[in-house]
Structures are given as structure tokens and as C-alpha cells.
Design an enzyme around this catalytic site. Structure first.
Site, PDB file in Angstrom:
ATOM      1  N   ASP A  32      11.146   0.407  -4.219  1.00 42.43           N
ATOM      2  CA  ASP A  32       9.751   0.452  -3.796  1.00 42.43           C
ATOM      3  C   ASP A  32       9.516  -0.834  -3.020  1.00 42.43           C
ATOM      4  O   ASP A  32       9.521  -1.920  -3.612  1.00 42.43           O
ATOM      5  CB  ASP A  32       8.813   0.551  -5.002  1.00 42.43           C
ATOM      6  CG  ASP A  32       7.345   0.655  -4.596  1.00 42.43           C
ATOM      7  OD1 ASP A  32       6.492   0.803  -5.490  1.00 42.43           O
ATOM      8  OD2 ASP A  32       7.038   0.582  -3.378  1.00 42.43           O
ATOM      9  N   TRP A  34       4.062  -1.690 -11.616  1.00 34.95           N
ATOM     10  CA  TRP A  34       2.773  -1.297 -11.064  1.00 34.95           C
ATOM     11  C   TRP A  34       2.207  -0.164 -11.914  1.00 34.95           C
ATOM     12  O   TRP A  34       2.912   0.787 -12.269  1.00 34.95           O
ATOM     13  CB  TRP A  34       2.975  -0.829  -9.622  1.00 34.95           C
ATOM     14  CG  TRP A  34       1.729  -0.365  -8.931  1.00 34.95           C
ATOM     15  CD1 TRP A  34       0.496  -0.988  -8.935  1.00 34.95           C
ATOM     16  CD2 TRP A  34       1.586   0.793  -8.118  1.00 34.95           C
ATOM     17  NE1 TRP A  34      -0.387  -0.265  -8.176  1.00 34.95           N
ATOM     18  CE2 TRP A  34       0.254   0.821  -7.641  1.00 34.95           C
ATOM     19  CE3 TRP A  34       2.454   1.817  -7.718  1.00 34.95           C
ATOM     20  CZ2 TRP A  34      -0.230   1.835  -6.805  1.00 34.95           C
ATOM     21  CZ3 TRP A  34       1.979   2.817  -6.882  1.00 34.95           C
ATOM     22  CH2 TRP A  34       0.645   2.822  -6.440  1.00 34.95           C
ATOM     23  N   LYS A  58      -0.221  -3.490   3.074  1.00 35.36           N
ATOM     24  CA  LYS A  58      -0.414  -4.937   3.014  1.00 35.36           C
ATOM     25  C   LYS A  58       0.127  -5.648   4.238  1.00 35.36           C
ATOM     26  O   LYS A  58      -0.538  -6.514   4.797  1.00 35.36           O
ATOM     27  CB  LYS A  58       0.264  -5.521   1.763  1.00 35.36           C
ATOM     28  CG  LYS A  58      -0.490  -5.273   0.472  1.00 35.36           C
ATOM     29  CD  LYS A  58      -0.333  -3.859  -0.015  1.00 35.36           C
ATOM     30  CE  LYS A  58      -0.784  -3.679  -1.448  1.00 35.36           C
ATOM     31  NZ  LYS A  58      -0.575  -2.263  -1.838  1.00 35.36           N
TER      32      LYS A  58
END
Lengths: 430, 411
Positions: free
Chosen positions: A243, A162, A279
Site C-alpha cells: 500500500d 490504517w 496526498k
């Protein structure tokens, strides 16, 4: 960041503020900030800006990673709406949250990750704090590791990772190194490359792992591959920092998505974990997330917890409650929780079916390329394997917007535009 | 299992104000009084969610067009621009000339942190001054943001129970060029003592002459006097003088939105052409810290501040809170003077805002806590909001008792 040059500062009292060309020139010279350079434009934001300007009615935005429903609209989860109604009934106050967030939120969040009845929470081995969604939780984690990790201060990240992982780690004072991850030849996981690189990492270093739905590639290791990685990481005495931003959102199954995290704990690793509700609960702008350390004793958990609070206080004192309250309500209210599990499976299923439709439509278009990775990959994003010139053509000729690396947000695909997308992709790749 | 990597991590010392609150909560004494944590309380001793806030939450809940999408990195623009305008006033030259900008932050602390990181990383400032005493978190915010030296300028004159203006001026005069100076915009925390307008003018002259950088901390606009414009006088004065400066704004107290973390960082430049580059650099800082700020509180404040009717409603709430605090100040002073408690007590009504530096020494404070179950900070700071018509007699009586039975310097 920008260059700093030393300026001679003129006395501000010599300045008048009426607008004329001379005062503009002298006011620039007088300013503390005239040396500040424009920062680089955000690549993803740039995609959205360009998309907004495009007048083509068939345009598609496959840039930003936020879920969209089959009409291309943002989706507020029914479980969230129900939770908000419950919360409103309670007429809660606006008093400061504890620095680490509400204990209820923290407990529900770590139990979501590790399983409701997990031995680590039961034995008080976790130090869990609320963070400003995933980014904020990573920020707390990297700050803690930077101050307290007793080994090497480099954080090893998969290639690619990311975009924000690197600035986050550097801002916290950590070094950034890579290990191989994505294989562009297969659009899949470079398992052997990853193992080789991990085996070369100096002992007592930190390694960042995406728990599921790797961002940006969508490529996840298989369970047996995770097991191998766990073994090597243990042998090399590395510290795993997970993560997890997509638990539930990836496969539709919260336990399946959290399996790597749970596996590592069972294998005896002590881990750090960042979680996000952006999300999987659609709480993007409410910034709900958490950072956890799994420690070896209750005393250690208490000590690390106290240090985490010391890190948080000078950042923003205490966290925002609204998103956390919604998450807590959902997770602790049985009927809301089962509604949420349906909602998150619904989102995951829609994404999976869009992947299937895209792949089958590409076949229908007559594409001879292997597009298996579209359905092999998982989560919000798909690394299509398109080259920058192909991406440019896709945008220019078909008004399909995506990032230069060929990454598409599958959430931006609907049953109404998937054929158009397949057609466009075929045109630029045939 | 292999030996823990974190076995050597020591437990950090507890943070005073939270430890105090914990002790209060655990105390079973029926007449206990909490004069510690800085949050408003009604006369019934309860938290107060402002009616306009409740109304807004209902309105937002019913609005089908809203969603939970990410805010921009620099926040909800209607909030940021309204907050900057509320601070500087719509007559502000810097605002009219496009030289002022706002960035939504995580309440006052978050705004201080973003401002401090910008000044340290981009401005390369390394020395920061705040008043002695000051809010306990100032030093931690700035040192963690990258400043290398935190220093104090004199502020509280314990003997006179007033501003040590000469000391303040001398310390600022000796501050190295480029030092950042933290100034409490109004309702100084923890003393409640603010400079007079004439003193502010002299401070401005000195800051200009010594080429120091002003960083205002505005946590109580409106909450101090009940009047938004009056509480912004110092910031607006500096703005009218053409200073470049930043100001951290909090909506925790004046909107009662403590746990929603609504704040704004106002940035004033001499030249409008620096605004975009500065915003782009702050964008990078925010991205590396928390990506984007929370939505809920921003929508509440942003909507109210941009709606004249709602703004008027909100102003009446602020006045309610400020007036109650002022009446408690009057009430406490009256009672202590009536009891003929040794010392002078006019400072209680001279001071402004949520806090009062009582002048009580550590022994008196200990006694108040241990013997009378009245909780206040070691330095003698009390939260006026913790007083109400139900407990003010008890508190006055106990202060009288500890003052008359404690041998302590300077009271």
C-alpha cells in the site's frame, strides 16, 4: 454491522401518511428498516466535529490526515493548478473512460512507482487499473485476491495499521491476521518481532506492507531491515501487497520512498500494489489512484487485466477522470513534472521541519522524556506515545484534538502553533 | 523466478458493448455508423459537453475559495439533496416529512451497487428480479453485492414489439415475499418501452400486495421526454403511495457527465427515525468500498441544481437532446415505412429514450455489422443518438436490405 431480526411486515396500504403519534408508531413497525442500528461513530470524524465546536482561539486539529500549509490552510499544489489550466485549454470531452482508466494514466502511474525505465513495464508485465484513490484501489486488489489468489485467504497486516484496512479486507471476503510492527516501548519499529511473526505465517499467504510513511505510526523499516524482510517473505513463499499512499510525500524523494517496492521486485517477488495521489498531489477529493499486479508474463498480465475489469464494472462501471487527468498531465509534461517534484518536496520538508521544531521545543520546555521518535518517524503522522488519559487532558485543557491512540497529524502543526503544542504536550506528560 | 501465483487465471470474456465499440473504432469504412454505446451525439455525430457544464467548469476554476479536500463519505450534500428533490418533486410527502434522503454515489452503477449492498448486507434481501431484457450490468451488480439469486420478469413481447404486461404481472405475482424488484423509472434500457400510467398503478398494487421491495433505476430523467417531472412520474407515484424504496440516479446522460461519475442514491423510508441509522450503515459500506466520492462532477451538478437560472439553462439542454432523439425516431420510422420494409415500425416512435429495440434478429444484426458497417448490439438494440441527418438514409436503406434478405423468425 447491525443485527437483523425478522419482522412481521404489515400491509403498507393500512398505513396513512398523516403525522400523528399512532401512525409514527405503526410506521416504524411497518418499516423495512426499524431494526437498523446506528453504526459506530467514525473516530477521526468525531475528533473534527469536536474541534469545530470548540471556541478556544488556540485550538489545534491534529486529527485528519490532510496536508495543511504553514497557515493551517489546505494547499493546492502549483503543479496541479498549472495542470488544470493545460487541461482546460484542451477542451476535452466527458465520454466514458475505459473501465481500467486511461492507458496513459495507468502507464504514468506504474512508472512513477517502479521508475521511468523499469523492466517490468517495458516487458508488459504489469496489469494496472485506475482505482477510486487508495481505498478504491485496495478494494479492487482485495476483491481480485479474494477471487483468484491460489493460497490462503488471510491478509496479514502490521499492528497497528490504517483503520480502514480491516473493513476493506473483510468486505472483500478476506480474513484478517496481524504481524507485530510497532514497538510502544521505543515508539519505533519492532524489527525482531516483525521477523518472528512473518516467519510464522503459513506459506502461500498474503502480507500487506506499507511502502513508506506507515499509517498511523510514521515508523518505517530501514533499508537493511526491508532487505531482511524481503528475504524471509521470499523464503516463506508469501505474496506481498504494497500500500503506497505517500510516495514523495514521506521523504520528499519519489525514488527513495518507492525503494522497498522496487527492491522486492528486484528480489524476484511478484507483487500487488495500491497507489494514491490524494496526498502527494493533494488530489484528495478527486479520487485518483491505481491498483497493479506485476505478473510473470504478458499473457498473464492480459488475463489478470481482463479479470480486474470484470471486478470494476459491477462496482461503478468506469472511473472518474478529473483527478486522473491532472495526474497524467503532471507526470507526462516535463515542466509540470519538475514543478510537482518541487511541490511535493516542499510539503515533505515542511512536515520534517515541524517535527524538528516540535522536538526542539519540547526540549526547550524542559521535558526530560525521549522525543527522538518525533524526528525518527516519517510522513504525515506521528505516534507520540501519549496514553489515552494524557490525550484526553491534552484535548480538554489545551483544545488540542487528536485520536485516542496518541496519533497526531504533523500536517496540522505550523510555525505559529508549534510552541503552544510543545507546551501543551509537556504539561500532560511531565 | 518461482512459478507465478496467477498462472491459472483465465482471460475473462470481453464485455459486449465495449468490444463492439472497439470493432467500430477499428473499422476503416467511411460510412460506418456506431449504434452501440449509450452516449449522446450531436447531429454532427460528436459528443456534446453541455454549455452549462463548460460554464460551470470555468466558474469553478476561477473560484479561489474552492479546494480539493475530501467530500463527506455520503457525498456533497447540496448535490444529494437537490438530486433527491429533483427526483421526488418538491411536493413529495416523504421529502417534506424528512423520510427521504440522498447519498452521492459513483454515477448510476455506483448508486445501484451501494443500494444493492445495503439491501443484501443490512436488509438481508437475497433475491432480486429485473426485466427480461435489462441493462447487462444489473445482474452482475446485484450478485456481486451479495444477492444470491438473480431472476427475470417477462418484459419484452418480441411478437408484438411491446410490453408483455401480462407476463410481467404473472412473474411478479409469483415472486417470493421480500424480493427486490428492479424497475426502470423511464426509458427502459434496452427496449425503450415503458409501462403506461395505468400499468404502473397495477404494478404498484401488486408489489404492495406481494410485499416486494421496489428498486428504481433512473438513468434518464429529463433525457427521455425532455421533461424532468414527466420522466419521474412512476417514481413519484410510488412515493405518493407510501412505499419504502430506493432509486439509483445517474447524471451521466442528462448532464452529459459520463466520465465524472455523478450519481445519487435516493432512499425513501416510512419513518424518519430510520434515516440516520440507515445513513450510518451506508457510511460503513461506502468506507469499505471507496471512502468518499469524487468532487468535481458533484460540484457541477450540485451548483446547477441549486441555482434557478442555471437549472433553466440545463433544462433547455435536456430538451435539445430529447428533441433530437425524438426527431431521429420519427425520421427512421418514416423512411422504413416509405421503403415498405416488411414488418411494422411504429414501435420506433412508441418507444422512448436513447435506445430502441428494433426487433432485428441475430442474423440481421450480423449482416448489418459485417456487410454494412453499422454497429449495434446482438439483441437488436440501437442507440438513437448514433443516428443523424447525415446517416439516417443509409441506415434505413441497410435495415431494409437486411430485413428483406434475411430469413428470421419474428420481425
Amino acid at each position: 454491522m447491525s443485527l437483523i431480526s425478522s419482522l412481521k411486515i404489515f400491509s403498507p396500504s393500512s398505513l396513512n401518511t398523516t403525522q400523528n403519534a399512532l401512525s409514527v408508531v405503526s410506521s416504524r413497525a411497518n418499516s423495512w428498516w426499524s431494526h437498523v442500528e446506528m453504526g459506530p461513530p467514525d473516530p477521526i470524524l468525531g475528533v473534527t466535529e469536536a474541534f469545530k465546536r470548540d471556541t478556544n482561539p488556540k485550538k489545534m486539529n491534529l486529527g485528519v490526515g490532510a496536508y495543511r500549509d504553514d497557515n493551517g490552510k489546505p494547499f493546492i499544489l502549483p503543479a496541479v493548478k498549472m495542470a488544470e489550466a493545460e487541461i482546460a485549454k484542451k477542451n476535452m470531452d466527458k465520454e466514458y473512460s475505459p473501465i481500467s482508466g486511461s492507458p496513459e494514466f495507468c502507464k504514468a502511474t506504474i512508472n512513477l512507482a517502479l521508475g521511468e525505465d523499469n523492466e517490468w513495464t517495458k516487458n508488459g508485465l504489469n496489469a494496472t487499473v485506475q482505482g477510486i484513490s487508495g481505498t478504491g484501489s485496495l478494494r479492487i486488489g482485495t476483491a481480485f485476491l479474494s477471487a483468484f489468489f491460489p493460497g490462503g485467504k488471510d491478509l496479514y497486516m502490521p499492528t497497528p495499521t490504517w483503520g480502514n484496512h480491516v473493513p476493506l479486507a473483510k468486505h472483500a471476503g478476506l480474513g484478517v491476521k496481524q504481524y507485530r510492527y510497532y514497538d510502544p516501548k521505543t515508539c519505533g519499529f519492532d524489527f525482531h518481532g516483525a521477523l518472528q511473526d512473518i516467519a510464522k505465517i503459513p506459506e502461500r499467504s498474503m502480507i500487506l506492507l506499507h511502502a513508506c510513511a506507515h499509517n498511523p505510526t510514521g515508523v518505517d523499516p530501514k533499508p537493511e531491515q526491508w532487505a531482511e524482510m524481503s528475504k524471509v517473505i521470499k523464503e516463506k513463499k508469501l505474496f506481498p501487497f504494497f500500500d503506497m499512499a505517500y510516495q514523495g510525500f514521506a521523504s520528499g524523494d519519489i525514488d527513495k520512498d518507492a525503494a522497498p517496492v522496487r527492491m522486492f521486485l528486484k528480489d524476484g517477488h511478484q507483487i500487488a500494489l495500491s497507489q494514491s495521489y490524494a496526498k502527494n498531489m493533494g488530489l484528495y477529493g478527486e479520487r485518483a489512484g491505481a491498483f497493479s499486479l506485476i505478473c510473470s508474463s504478458k499473457e498473464e498480465a492480459a488475463a489478470t487485466m481482463s479479470q480486474l475489469k470484470i471486478i470494476i464494472r459491477p462496482m461503478y462501471s468506469n472511473p472518474p477522470v478529473t483527478g486522473a487527468r491532472i495526474a497524467t498531465e503532471i507526470l507526462t509534461n516535463p515542466s509540470l513534472r519538475s514543478q510537482w517534484l518541487k511541490d511535493v518536496k516542499g510539503m515533505a520538508d515542511r512536515i520534517i521541519s515541524m517535527r524538528q521544531l516540535l522536538r526542539s521545543n519540547l526540549a526547550k520546555e524542559g521535558s526530560s522524556r525521549d522525543w527522538a521518535h518525533i524526528t525518527d518517524q516519517i510522513g504525515m503522522f506521528c505516534f507520540t506515545g501519549m496514553t489515552p488519559p494524557q490525550v484526553e487532558k491534552l484535548t480538554k485543557d489545551f483544545s488540542v484534538y487528536l485520536t485516542k491512540d496518541g496519533r497526531i497529524s504533523v500536517a496540522g502543526i505550523t510555525s505559529k502553533n508549534v510552541e503552544y503544542l510543545a507546551h501543551a504536550i509537556h504539561q500532560v506528560t511531565k | 523466478m518461482a512459478p507465478s501465483k496467477f498462472a491459472s487465471v483465465e482471460s475473462a470474456p470481453p464485455i459486449e458493448v465495449f468490444a463492439l465499440n472497439k470493432a467500430y473504432v477499428e473499422d476503416t469504412f467511411p460510412q460506418k455508423v456506431n449504434l452501440g454505446v449509450g452516449a449522446y451525439r450531436t447531429d454532427e455525430g460528436k459528443p456534446w459537453v453541455l454549455p452549462v457544464v463548460r460554464h460551470m467548469e470555468q466558474k469553478l476554476a476561477a473560484d479561489e475559495t474552492l479546494n480539493k479536500e475530501y467530500l463527506p463519505v455520503l457525498g456533497y450534500e447540496p448535490l444529494a439533496s437537490a438530486a433527491t428533490r429533483m427526483l421526488l418533486g418538491s411536493d413529495s410527502a416523504s421529502l417534506k416529512e424528512g423520510r427521504a434522503t440522498g447519498i452521492q454515489c459513483l454515477s448510476g452503477t455506483g448508486a445501484l451497487r451501494v443500494g444493492a449492498e445495503f439491501l443484501a448486507h443490512i436488509g438481508k434481501h437475497s433475491i432480486v428480479y429485473s426485466s427480461n431484457p435489462t441493462w447487462g450490468n444489473h445482474s452482475l451488480v446485484f450478485l456481486n453485492a451479495g444477492f444470491t439469486s438473480y431472476r427475470s420478469y417477462r418484459y419484452w413481447d418480441a411478437a408484438k414489439k411491446a410490453l408483455d404486461f401480462d407476463g410481467l404481472m404473472e412473474d411478479l405475482r409469483n415472486a417470493p415475499e421480500n424480493s427486490v424488484i428492479i424497475l426502470h423509472a423511464c426509458a427502459h434500457n434496452p427496449t425503450g418501452v415503458d409501462p403506461t400510467q395505468d400499468q404502473w398503478r397495477q404494478i404498484a398494487d401488486l408489489i404492495e400486495e406481494r410485499r416486494l421491495f421496489p428498486f428504481f433505476d433512473s438513468a434518464y430523467q429529463g433525457f427521455a421526454s425532455g421533461d424532468l417531472d414527466r420522466d419521474a412520474w412512476a417514481v413519484r407515484y410510488f412515493d405518493s403511495r407510501g412505499f419504502e424504496m430506493v432509486c439509483a440516479q445517474s447524471f451521466a446522460k442528462n448532464f452529459g457527465l459520463y466520465n465524472e461519475r455523478v450519481g445519487n442514491l435516493t432512499f425513501v423510508a416510512k419513518d424518519r427515525s430510520v434515516i440516520e441509522p440507515v445513513r450510518s450503515q451506508i457510511t460503513l459500506l461506502v468506507r469499505a468500498n471507496y471512502s468518499n466520492p469524487p468532487n468535481h462532477g458533484a460540484r457541477i451538478v450540485g451548483t446547477v441544481l441549486n441555482d434557478p437560472v442555471l437549472t433553466e439553462q440545463w433544462k433547455s439542454h435536456i430538451k435539445t437532446m430529447a428533441d433530437r432523439i425524438i426527431s431521429m425516431r420519427l425520421g427512421l420510422r418514416e423512411r422504413l415505412e416509405k421503403l415498405e420494409t416488411p414488418g411494422t415500425w411504429n414501435h420506433i416512435t412508441d418507444q422512448i429514450g436513447m435506445f430502441s429495440f428494433t426487433g432485428l434478429g441475430p442474423l440481421a444484426v450480423d449482416k448489418l455489422i459485417a456487410d454494412h458497417h453499422i454497429y449495434l448490439l446482438k439483441g437488436g438494440r440501437i442507440n438513437m443518438c448514433g443516428l443523424n441527418t447525415g446517416n439516417i438514409d443509409y441506415v434505413a436503406k441497410c435495415i431494409h436490405e437486411v430485413v428483406t434478405t434475411t430469413q428470421e423468425a419474428s420481425l
